[in-house]
Scaffold this motif. Structure first.
Motif, PDB file in Angstrom:
ATOM      1  N   ALA A 123       2.418   2.474   4.987  1.00 45.46           N
ATOM      2  CA  ALA A 123       3.710   2.712   5.481  1.00 45.46           C
ATOM      3  C   ALA A 123       3.578   4.131   6.170  1.00 45.46           C
ATOM      4  N   ILE A 124       2.939   5.169   5.256  1.00 45.84           N
ATOM      5  CA  ILE A 124       3.108   6.516   5.885  1.00 45.84           C
ATOM      6  C   ILE A 124       1.805   6.908   6.557  1.00 45.84           C
ATOM      7  N   CYS A 125       0.710   6.315   6.091  1.00 49.10           N
ATOM      8  CA  CYS A 125      -0.796   6.952   7.189  1.00 49.10           C
ATOM      9  C   CYS A 125      -0.903   5.687   8.191  1.00 49.10           C
ATOM     10  N   LYS A 126      -0.377   4.619   8.273  1.00 52.97           N
ATOM     11  CA  LYS A 126      -0.525   3.716   9.322  1.00 52.97           C
ATOM     12  C   LYS A 126       0.555   2.927   9.733  1.00 52.97           C
ATOM     13  N   PRO A 127       1.767   3.753   9.987  1.00 54.38           N
ATOM     14  CA  PRO A 127       3.034   3.051  10.452  1.00 54.38           C
ATOM     15  C   PRO A 127       3.113   1.973  11.538  1.00 54.38           C
ATOM     16  N   LEU A 128       2.371   2.344  12.264  1.00 57.20           N
ATOM     17  CA  LEU A 128       2.244   1.224  13.775  1.00 57.20           C
ATOM     18  C   LEU A 128       1.720  -0.074  13.177  1.00 57.20           C
ATOM     19  N   ARG A 129       0.973  -0.356  12.315  1.00 58.78           N
ATOM     20  CA  ARG A 129       0.115  -1.228  11.825  1.00 58.78           C
ATOM     21  C   ARG A 129       0.634  -1.883  10.667  1.00 58.78           C
ATOM     22  N   TYR A 130       1.672  -1.255  10.185  1.00 58.50           N
ATOM     23  CA  TYR A 130       2.397  -1.519   8.720  1.00 58.50           C
ATOM     24  C   TYR A 130       3.048  -3.103   8.676  1.00 58.50           C
ATOM     25  N   PRO A 131       3.872  -3.393   9.934  1.00 54.27           N
ATOM     26  CA  PRO A 131       4.161  -4.645   9.774  1.00 54.27           C
ATOM     27  C   PRO A 131       3.187  -5.802  10.091  1.00 54.27           C
ATOM     28  N   THR A 132       2.274  -5.645  10.528  1.00 55.55           N
ATOM     29  CA  THR A 132       1.049  -6.594  10.593  1.00 55.55           C
ATOM     30  C   THR A 132       0.404  -6.605   9.235  1.00 55.55           C
ATOM     31  N   ILE A 133       0.069  -5.300   8.654  1.00 50.02           N
ATOM     32  CA  ILE A 133      -0.943  -5.505   7.436  1.00 50.02           C
ATOM     33  C   ILE A 133      -0.130  -6.025   6.227  1.00 50.02           C
ATOM     34  N   MET A 134       1.369  -5.496   6.066  1.00 50.52           N
ATOM     35  CA  MET A 134       2.024  -5.678   4.887  1.00 50.52           C
ATOM     36  C   MET A 134       3.122  -7.062   5.228  1.00 50.52           C
ATOM     37  N   ARG A 135       2.390  -8.261   5.719  1.00 46.48           N
ATOM     38  CA  ARG A 135       3.283  -9.410   6.161  1.00 46.48           C
ATOM     39  C   ARG A 135       3.640  -9.883   4.968  1.00 46.48           C
ATOM     40  N   GLN A 136       4.866 -10.719   4.753  1.00 42.44           N
ATOM     41  CA  GLN A 136       5.422 -11.336   3.504  1.00 42.44           C
ATOM     42  C   GLN A 136       4.112 -12.381   3.080  1.00 42.44           C
ATOM     43  N   GLN A 137       3.481 -12.966   3.732  1.00 46.00           N
ATOM     44  CA  GLN A 137       2.242 -13.882   3.214  1.00 46.00           C
ATOM     45  C   GLN A 137       1.104 -13.126   2.647  1.00 46.00           C
ATOM     46  N   VAL A 138       1.022 -12.019   3.151  1.00 44.51           N
ATOM     47  CA  VAL A 138      -0.208 -11.040   2.315  1.00 44.51           C
ATOM     48  C   VAL A 138       0.429 -10.502   1.029  1.00 44.51           C
ATOM     49  N   CYS A 139       1.914 -10.045   1.080  1.00 43.56           N
ATOM     50  CA  CYS A 139       2.333  -9.514  -0.155  1.00 43.56           C
ATOM     51  C   CYS A 139       2.353 -10.617  -1.342  1.00 43.56           C
ATOM     52  N   THR A 140       2.601 -11.899  -0.775  1.00 44.16           N
ATOM     53  CA  THR A 140       2.726 -12.961  -1.677  1.00 44.16           C
ATOM     54  C   THR A 140       1.448 -13.149  -2.513  1.00 44.16           C
ATOM     55  N   ILE A 141       0.407 -13.132  -1.479  1.00 38.92           N
ATOM     56  CA  ILE A 141      -0.950 -13.369  -2.138  1.00 38.92           C
ATOM     57  C   ILE A 141      -1.586 -12.435  -2.886  1.00 38.92           C
ATOM     58  N   LEU A 142      -1.031 -10.922  -2.599  1.00 36.72           N
ATOM     59  CA  LEU A 142      -1.298 -10.028  -3.550  1.00 36.72           C
ATOM     60  C   LEU A 142      -0.866  -9.937  -5.027  1.00 36.72           C
ATOM     61  N   ILE A 143       0.408 -10.492  -4.935  1.00 37.51           N
ATOM     62  CA  ILE A 143       1.022 -10.507  -6.148  1.00 37.51           C
ATOM     63  C   ILE A 143       0.560 -11.707  -7.120  1.00 37.51           C
ATOM     64  N   VAL A 144       0.101 -12.978  -6.398  1.00 34.88           N
ATOM     65  CA  VAL A 144      -0.511 -13.811  -7.231  1.00 34.88           C
ATOM     66  C   VAL A 144      -1.696 -13.623  -7.627  1.00 34.88           C
ATOM     67  N   LEU A 145      -2.678 -12.694  -6.780  1.00 37.53           N
ATOM     68  CA  LEU A 145      -3.885 -11.991  -7.388  1.00 37.53           C
ATOM     69  C   LEU A 145      -3.701 -11.152  -8.533  1.00 37.53           C
ATOM     70  N   ALA A 146      -2.675 -10.351  -8.451  1.00 35.88           N
ATOM     71  CA  ALA A 146      -2.325  -9.452  -9.661  1.00 35.88           C
ATOM     72  C   ALA A 146      -2.075 -10.281 -10.937  1.00 35.88           C
ATOM     73  N   TRP A 147      -1.397 -11.447 -10.838  1.00 37.44           N
ATOM     74  CA  TRP A 147      -0.947 -12.444 -11.846  1.00 37.44           C
ATOM     75  C   TRP A 147      -2.363 -13.061 -12.711  1.00 37.44           C
ATOM     76  N   ILE A 148      -3.160 -13.400 -11.574  1.00 35.83           N
ATOM     77  CA  ILE A 148      -4.416 -14.077 -11.825  1.00 35.83           C
ATOM     78  C   ILE A 148      -5.336 -12.902 -12.642  1.00 35.83           C
TER      79      ILE A 148
END
Length: 310
Positions: A123-148
């Motif tokens: 968000a701070i270092c790459k603000p222009l790419r933030y919406p693309t990188i941190m998509r909802q699908q990506v966030c959900t996958i990351l949380i699932v990986l954290a649980w695993i």
């Protein structure tokens, strides 16, 4: 759970044997635990029902508050109840379950803190790419990986615990079951077990702490290129994260990255990061985060307005 010994239950010695201090412990930790649950519940409900807190940062904060409240619940209720009990008995299976829950939820907190740091970095270092990188699908996958990842870590810990033979005594000089106090009771040479513990929990705590601190140093360095208003807002959020990281990781590193030696302050250090820190975390996020406070006010205003119209 398979038992590798004749011990069917343990006795937790708790924090003190003094009757007056036990009553004080009951009052103090009951207040801390209720404050933890109320604070985290407010954050969870606010993020869940607020339309203004839909960014990835609050998505991760939702799961972090959930893990935080469950992490405290893995130890605090038993400590509170045992403070008024004559005998603090915990069965072997309950003890192993607590070991699993403690490490599973603690590891989940670590991974979510890393995800929150990654979110702030993008968000701070790459603000222009933030919406693309941190998509909802990506966030959900990351949380699932954290649980695993947390589940795998906890399975490794419980395997180590189940390999420990116990032949007496069954007195655990602690207020909860964890591998370090259980190693003291094992009827075997625990050097290799402790080495595996350090290489698992110790490495996770130490490496995660270093990664998080480096990431926030990079983030804070990049803030010099932002506007004064943007810098102030980002600095407030990052400062809260850094305080939480230090309060959580320093005690964990102290407990899990050393030889199998017990110190008088071990129980108080464990109390701090299992009960004290979860109590402080909601305060840090609600009192220092204007967006969360405004969202809470709006929700309560809507709730009160709705009730008054009935």
């Amino acid at each position: 759970m398979q038992q590798n010994n004749s011990i069917t239950e343990f006795i937790l010695l708790g924090l003190t044997q003094d009757p007056m201090k036990k009553k004080m412990i009951f009052v103090i930790f009951f207040i801390l635990y209720m404050g933890t649950m109320i604070g985290n519940l407010l954050i969870i409900v606010t993020i869940k029902f607020s339309r203004t807190l839909g960014s990835p940062m609050y998505f991760f904060l939702f799961y972090w508050s959930l893990a935080d409240s469950c992490f405290s619940t893995s130890t605090a209720p038993r400590l509170i109840v045992d403070s008024l009990s004559a005998k603090r008995i915990i069965t072997y299976n309950e003890c192993m379950t607590q070991v699993f829950a403690l490490h599973f939820l603690g590891c989940m907190e670590i991974y979510v803190l890393i995800l929150m740091a990654a979110d702030r970095y993008v968000a701070i270092c790459k603000p222009l790419r933030y919406p693309t990188i941190m998509r909802q699908q990506v966030c959900t996958i990351l949380i699932v990986l954290a649980w695993i990842g947390s589940f795998i870590h906890s399975i490794a810990q419980i395997i180590l615990a189940l390999r420990l033979p116990f032949c007496g005594p069954n007195l655990i000089d602690h207020y909860c079951c964890d591998l370090q106090p259980l190693l003291e009771l094992a009827c075997m040479d625990t050097y290799m077990i402790n080495l595996l513990l350090v290489s698992n929990s110790g490495v996770i705590c130490s490496s995660s702490f270093v990664i998080l601190m480096i990431s926030y140093i990079v983030i804070l360095h990049s803030l010099r290129n932002h506007s004064a208003e943007g810098r102030k807002k980002a600095l407030s959020t990052c400062t809260s994260h850094i305080i939480v990281i230090v309060l959580f990781f320093v005690p964990c590193i102290f407990i899990y990255t050393r030889p199998p030696t017990t110190f008088p302050m071990d129980k108080m250090v464990a109390v701090f990061y299992t009960i004290g820190t979860p109590f402080l975390n909601p305060l840090l996020y609600t009192l220092r985060n204007a967006e969360v406070k405004n969202a809470m006010r709006k929700l309560w205003h809507i709730k009160i307005t709705t009730e008054s119209k009935r």
